[in-house]
Enzyme design. Structure first.
Site, PDB file in Angstrom:
ATOM      1  N   GLU A 288      80.729  22.803  78.622  1.00 22.47           N
ATOM      2  CA  GLU A 288      81.064  24.224  78.461  1.00 22.47           C
ATOM      3  C   GLU A 288      82.565  24.417  78.229  1.00 22.47           C
ATOM      4  O   GLU A 288      83.200  25.271  78.835  1.00 22.47           O
ATOM      5  CB  GLU A 288      80.586  25.027  79.679  1.00 22.47           C
ATOM      6  CG  GLU A 288      79.077  24.953  79.851  1.00 22.47           C
ATOM      7  CD  GLU A 288      78.535  25.841  80.966  1.00 22.47           C
ATOM      8  OE1 GLU A 288      79.265  26.110  81.936  1.00 22.47           O
ATOM      9  OE2 GLU A 288      77.368  26.268  80.839  1.00 22.47           O
ATOM     10  N   ASP A 361      69.525  24.857  84.326  1.00 23.27           N
ATOM     11  CA  ASP A 361      70.629  25.511  85.037  1.00 23.27           C
ATOM     12  C   ASP A 361      70.135  26.465  86.129  1.00 23.27           C
ATOM     13  O   ASP A 361      70.153  27.684  85.917  1.00 23.27           O
ATOM     14  CB  ASP A 361      71.495  26.284  84.027  1.00 23.27           C
ATOM     15  CG  ASP A 361      72.841  26.684  84.611  1.00 23.27           C
ATOM     16  OD1 ASP A 361      73.182  26.189  85.695  1.00 23.27           O
ATOM     17  OD2 ASP A 361      73.545  27.494  83.977  1.00 23.27           O
ATOM     18  N   GLU A 389      72.840  33.273  90.935  1.00 20.64           N
ATOM     19  CA  GLU A 389      73.203  33.664  89.567  1.00 20.64           C
ATOM     20  C   GLU A 389      71.996  34.096  88.753  1.00 20.64           C
ATOM     21  O   GLU A 389      72.071  35.056  87.989  1.00 20.64           O
ATOM     22  CB  GLU A 389      73.907  32.471  88.899  1.00 20.64           C
ATOM     23  CG  GLU A 389      74.191  32.654  87.428  1.00 20.64           C
ATOM     24  CD  GLU A 389      74.841  31.416  86.790  1.00 20.64           C
ATOM     25  OE1 GLU A 389      75.160  30.446  87.517  1.00 20.64           O
ATOM     26  OE2 GLU A 389      75.037  31.435  85.569  1.00 20.64           O
TER      27      GLU A 389
HETATM   28  C1  GCV Z   1      80.984  27.082  86.796  1.00 25.63           C
HETATM   29  C2  GCV Z   1      76.354  27.768  84.420  1.00 25.63           C
HETATM   30  C3  GCV Z   1      77.080  28.972  84.930  1.00 25.63           C
HETATM   31  C4  GCV Z   1      78.581  28.788  84.851  1.00 25.63           C
HETATM   32  C5  GCV Z   1      78.949  27.514  85.614  1.00 25.63           C
HETATM   33  C6  GCV Z   1      78.190  26.356  85.010  1.00 25.63           C
HETATM   34  C7  GCV Z   1      78.451  25.060  85.746  1.00 25.63           C
HETATM   35  O1  GCV Z   1      76.519  27.629  83.054  1.00 25.63           O
HETATM   36  O2  GCV Z   1      76.681  30.093  84.209  1.00 25.63           O
HETATM   37  O3  GCV Z   1      79.202  29.911  85.413  1.00 25.63           O
HETATM   38  O4  GCV Z   1      80.328  27.279  85.572  1.00 25.63           O
HETATM   39  O5  GCV Z   1      76.813  26.613  85.076  1.00 25.63           O
HETATM   40  O6  GCV Z   1      77.648  24.745  86.605  1.00 25.63           O
HETATM   41  O7  GCV Z   1      79.427  24.401  85.478  1.00 25.63           O
END
Ligand code: GCV
Length: 680
Positions: A288, A361, A389
C-alpha cells in the site's frame, strides 16, 4: 453564653464550609466511582455489603521487585474493593525454581506462586478475576502458562494524535507532551493490558513516519517504556524502511548497502541505550505504497534480515506479510502466499513474519490465511484486528472472540491448527482517548478477548464472554443468561447483514463505512468491491477454484475440499448462478435475503435483550449501549436494503416473496457520501 454577631457569622461560614467540603468529597467519591466505563473489567464490584466485609491480608515472599510489589498492591486494592465476606490471608510466593515459561503461575486458593515476578502479577489478576465472578476463594485452583511468549497490541497511532482505523477518539498516547508529561492513564492502560497478559505494545502506526526514530521520539518511547516496564510490557516501534534516506542523510535505503546497514545498527544501538528492553521493530514494507526492500530489487527476507542483524539477540523484527500490489494481476487473496511462502527458511532466527488472520483484510468472515502451516521453517505471528474497521466501527456491537476462535481453531491440514502453527499473536488495538477507552462499552470485550486468547488460544468464546460480562457489568445469573448469548451471536449478525455467504470487501470507499457493493471506478482494481463479488446478470462470487484464480490450491488438499464445501464461504471460493441450489433446498437468490433479514432481526433482538437489562446496569452505561444498538439497528437495515437493491438490479430479479422491499431506490444508497467518517 452568647456569641458576638461577627463570631456567629464566622461559625456559620465555617459550618457551611465543612458541609460543602463533605458534599464536595461525597460528590468526588461518587464521581470517582461513576460507571463511565473507565474501570473496564477491573471494577472489582463488591461481593458483600460493607457490614459483612472481612479483612484481607496479602504477604509477599521471595521478591521485592517493582512488579512483585504491583502484584501485592493489586491484590490489596482488589480485595478491598471486592469486600470478601470471609477473612482471607493471601500469600504471593516467588519460587526459586526457574524452569517455568515466563509468566506462568499457580493459584491454590489463597496461595499464588510463580518463578517470575510477572507470573506473580498475572496470578494476582487471575485470582481477582475468579473472585470477581463470585467463585469462593478456597475453590480456586489454577495452573497456567501463556501459550505464546509474545502477546502484543499494535497501535496504528500517528504522531499527530490521529489513529488510523481508530474509533475511540485520538491516540491514547499524548505524543505532544511526552516525554515530560506521562499521563496517569498510561499506568491504567498498562495495568489493563497486564491483567489479560498482554506483554508487548507497538506504539505507532505501521504506515510509519520516519520521525519516530529521531532522538526526540526515542525519548518519548523511552518514557512510555519506563512506565510500562513494571507491568511486564515491552515497547516496540514501527519502523519506516526508508528512514536512512528520510532522516539519515543517505541516498539509499538498500538493505544490502553497507552504509544503510551501519545506519540501522547505530539507530538500533541508540534505541537500546535509551530502552534496554526495547522489543524490536514492526515493519510494513512494499505494501500500500510503503517503502521496502523491493524498491532496490531485494526480497522481503533481505530487508527483514538486515534489521534483524542490527538488533541481534536483543529483540525481534516483526515483518508483515500483508502485501499486494496493483500492478500484480494475480488474485489479491493469493499474493502474500506467492510472495512469502518461497522465502520459508530464509529469515533470520529473530524475524517473525506477521500474517493477517485471513488472506484479504480483516473481513467479518474470511477463511484462515493459507500461509499458516505453510512456512514450517519460519516463526509466524497471527495478526487480528481488534478495532472494527470492517465490522461497523465502535457503534456496532460485535463480540469478536468467535471470529478469533474460528481462525485459531482451524485445522491447517499441515499438522496442526492455526493456533499451533504460530508462535506469537498481535491485535490491532481499539483503544483511544475516549473515557471508556474503546469508543463503546462492548468494544472493551474485544480487547479483553484478544488478551485472553493470546494467553490461551483454547479458551472458548462463551467463557470469555461470561468472564467479561460478569466483571464489567454484573455477575447476576439472569443478566449473564441473557447477555452472553447476545454477545456470542453478535458477530454472526454482522456477517449476515454485511457480507453473508462469503461475500467480502463491499464497504464504502476509503473509510469502509456502510455498504457500497456497486463501486467500480477506483484506480486500483482490487480496491473496488466489484473485484470481490463479481456479480452480474448470471451469478455472483469469486471463482478461486482451478477454473478461476486457484487460490484454493494454496491450502492443503483436504482443507481445500472442506473450504469448498463450506456454504458460509460459498461466494469467497465460487462464482455460482443466482439459481444455485443451497443445502437448505432454496436457491441462492432465495437464501441471500433470508441472511440479510436474519442479521437485522438479530440486531433488533439484541436491542430488546439489552433494554431488559436496565435493572442490572448503571444508567449511564446502559443508555450508552442502548443508543449504539439503535444506530446498529438502523445501519443493519441500511446494509440490508442497499445490498439487496443492488443485487436485485444487477441480477435483474425481483426480491423473492416475503421480503420487504428496500426503503429507497438503489440510486439513493449510491448517492450517500461520508467524507467525515472517522479513522481514515
Ligand atoms: C495501516 C488495510 C487498512 C489500512 C491498514 C492496512 C494494513 O488496508 O484499511 O488502514 O493500514 O490494512 O494493515 O497495513
Amino acid at each position: 453564653m452568647g456569641f458576638a454577631r461577627g463570631e456567629r457569622v464566622r461559625m456559620m461560614i465555617a459550618r457551611l464550609c465543612a458541609l460543602s467540603l463533605i458534599a464536595t468529597s461525597l460528590f468526588c467519591a461518587a464521581a470517582a466511582h461513576a460507571e463511565d466505563g473507565y474501570r473496564l473489567w477491573l471494577r472489582n464490584a463488591p461481593l458483600a455489603d460493607a457490614a459483612q466485609h472481612k479483612s484481607a491480608t496479602v504477604t509477599l515472599i521471595g521478591s521485592d521487585s517493582p512488579t512483585a510489589r504491583l502484584a501485592r498492591d493489586e491484590l490489596q486494592r482488589g480485595l478491598a474493593e471486592l469486600r470478601l465476606a470471609s477473612t482471607a490471608a493471601i500469600t504471593l510466593r516467588k519460587l526459586a525454581t526457574p524452569a517455568q515459561r515466563e509468566g506462568a503461575f499457580r493459584v491454590n486458593g489463597a496461595k499464588i506462586s510463580s518463578a517470575s515476578d510477572i507470573g506473580l502479577l498475572y496470578g494476582a489478576f487471575a485470582l481477582l478475576r475468579e473472585l470477581g465472578q463470585g467463585k469462593p476463594l478456597a475453590s480456586i485452583k489454577l495452573d497456567e502458562a501463556p501459550a505464546y511468549t509474545l502477546r502484543m497490541l499494535n497501535h496504528w497511532d500517528d504522531p499527530d494524535g490521529h489513529v488510523e482505523r481508530g474509533y475511540a477518539g485520538r491516540s491514547i498516547f499524548d505524543w505532544w507532551h511526552l516525554p515530560d508529561r506521562v499521563d496517569v492513564r498510561m499506568t491504567d492502560y498498562a495495568r489493563a493490558n497486564a491483567s489479560v497478559g498482554i506483554n508487548g505494545v507497538v506504539i505507532n502506526n505501521v504506515n510509519a513516519r520516519a520521525m519516530m526514530l529521531e532522538p526526540r521520539y526515542i525519548a518519548k518511547a523511552k518514557a512510555l517504556a519506563d512506565r510500562f516496564r513494571p507491568w511486564g510490557i515491552r515497547v516496540y516501534v514501527s519502523a519506516r524502511f526508508s528512514a536512512p534516506r528520510d532522516i539519515g542523510g543517505l541516498t539509499t535505503a538498500d538493505p544490502l548497502d553497507p552504509a544503510v546497514r551501519a545506519w540501522w545498527k547505530a539507530k538500533t544501538d541508540e534505541l537500546y541505550a535509551a530502552i534496554p528492553d526495547f522489543g524490536g521493530f514492526l515493519v510494513k514494507a512494499n505494501s500500500e505504497g510503503q517503502p521496502g526492500p523491493q524498491d532496490y530489487g531485494r526480497s522481503h527476507a533481505d530487508g527483514a534480515n538486515m534489521l534483524a542483524a542490527a538488533i541481534g539477540a536483543r529483540g525481534v523484527v516483526i515483518w508483515r506479510a500483508f502485501v499486494y500490489a496493483a500492478e500484480n494481476k494475480e488474485d489479491r487473496a493469493k499474493q502474500a502466499f506467492t510472495e512469502f511462502q518461497p522465502l520459508d527458511g530464509k529469515f533470520a532466527s529473530n524475524v517473525i513474519v506477521q500474517v493477517k488472520n485471513g488472506p484479504i483484510d480483516f473481513q467479518p468472515r474470511e477463511p484462515f490465511h493459507p500461509l499458516f502451516g505453510a512456512m514450517p521453517k519460519t516463526q509466524l505471528a497471527i495478526e487480528f484486528q481488534i478495532t472494527k474497521e470492517y465490522l461497523g466501527f465502535a457503534s456496532h456491537l460485535a463480540f469478536l472472540a468467535p471470529l478469533f476462535e474460528e481462525v485459531l481453531d482451524a485445522d491447517t491440514g499441515r499438522g496442526g491448527t492455526v493456533a499451533e502453527k504460530v508462535s506469537a499473536i498481535a491485535g490491532v488495538a481499539n483503544t483511544g482517548s475516549d473515557r471508556n477507552w474503546t469508543g463503546s462499552d462492548f468494544d472493551q470485550a474485544n480487547w479483553y478477548a484478544f488478551g485472553r486468547l493470546a494467553w490461551n488460544p483454547r479458551l472458548p468464546s462463551d467463557q470469555i464472554a461470561r468472564e467479561w460480562a460478569a466483571l464489567t457489568f454484573s455477575r447476576d445469573p439472569a443478566f449473564l443468561r441473557a447477555v452472553v448469548p447476545m454477545m456470542l451471536g453478535s458477530r454472526e449478525a454482522v456477517v449476515d447483514y454485511m457480507t453473508p455467504l462469503g461475500l467480502a470487501h463491499v464497504m464504502g470507499t476509503g473509510h469502509h463505512y456502510g455498504p457500497a457493493p456497486w463501486v467500480a471506478d477506483l484506480d486500483r482494481p482490487e480496491w473496488n468491491p466489484v473485484y470481490y463479488h463479481r456479480a452480474d446478470r448470471d451469478g455472483i462470487g469469486f471463482d478461486r477454484t482451478g477454473t478461476g484464480s486457484d487460490a484454493l490450491a494454496q491450502y492443503a488438499p483436504d482443507v481445500a475440499k472442506r473450504l469448498l464445501a463450506d456454504e458460509e464461504l460459498l461466494l469467497w471460493f465460487r462464482h455460482v448462478p443466482w439459481d444455485y441450489r443451497m443445502s437448505s433446498g432454496r436457491t441462492l437468490w432465495e437464501e441471500l435475503p433470508r441472511r440479510y433479514d436474519r442479521g437485522v432481526a438479530t440486531v433488533d433482538r439484541m436491542g430488546v435483550t439489552w433494554a431488559e437489562q436496565a435493572p442490572h446496569i448503571d444508567a449511564q452505561r446502559h443508555r450508552a449501549v442502548a443508543d449504539f444498538l439503535k444506530i446498529q439497528a438502523h445501519e443493519a437495515r441500511w446494509w440490508r436494503d442497499a445490498s439487496l437493491a443492488y443485487w436485485s438490479a444487477i441480477s435483474g430479479r425481483a426480491l423473492p416473496p416475503g421480503h420487504a422491499a428496500p426503503t429507497h431506490p438503489l440510486n439513493w444508497y449510491q448517492a450517500q457520501r461520508f467524507p467525515e467518517a472517522p479513522g481514515q
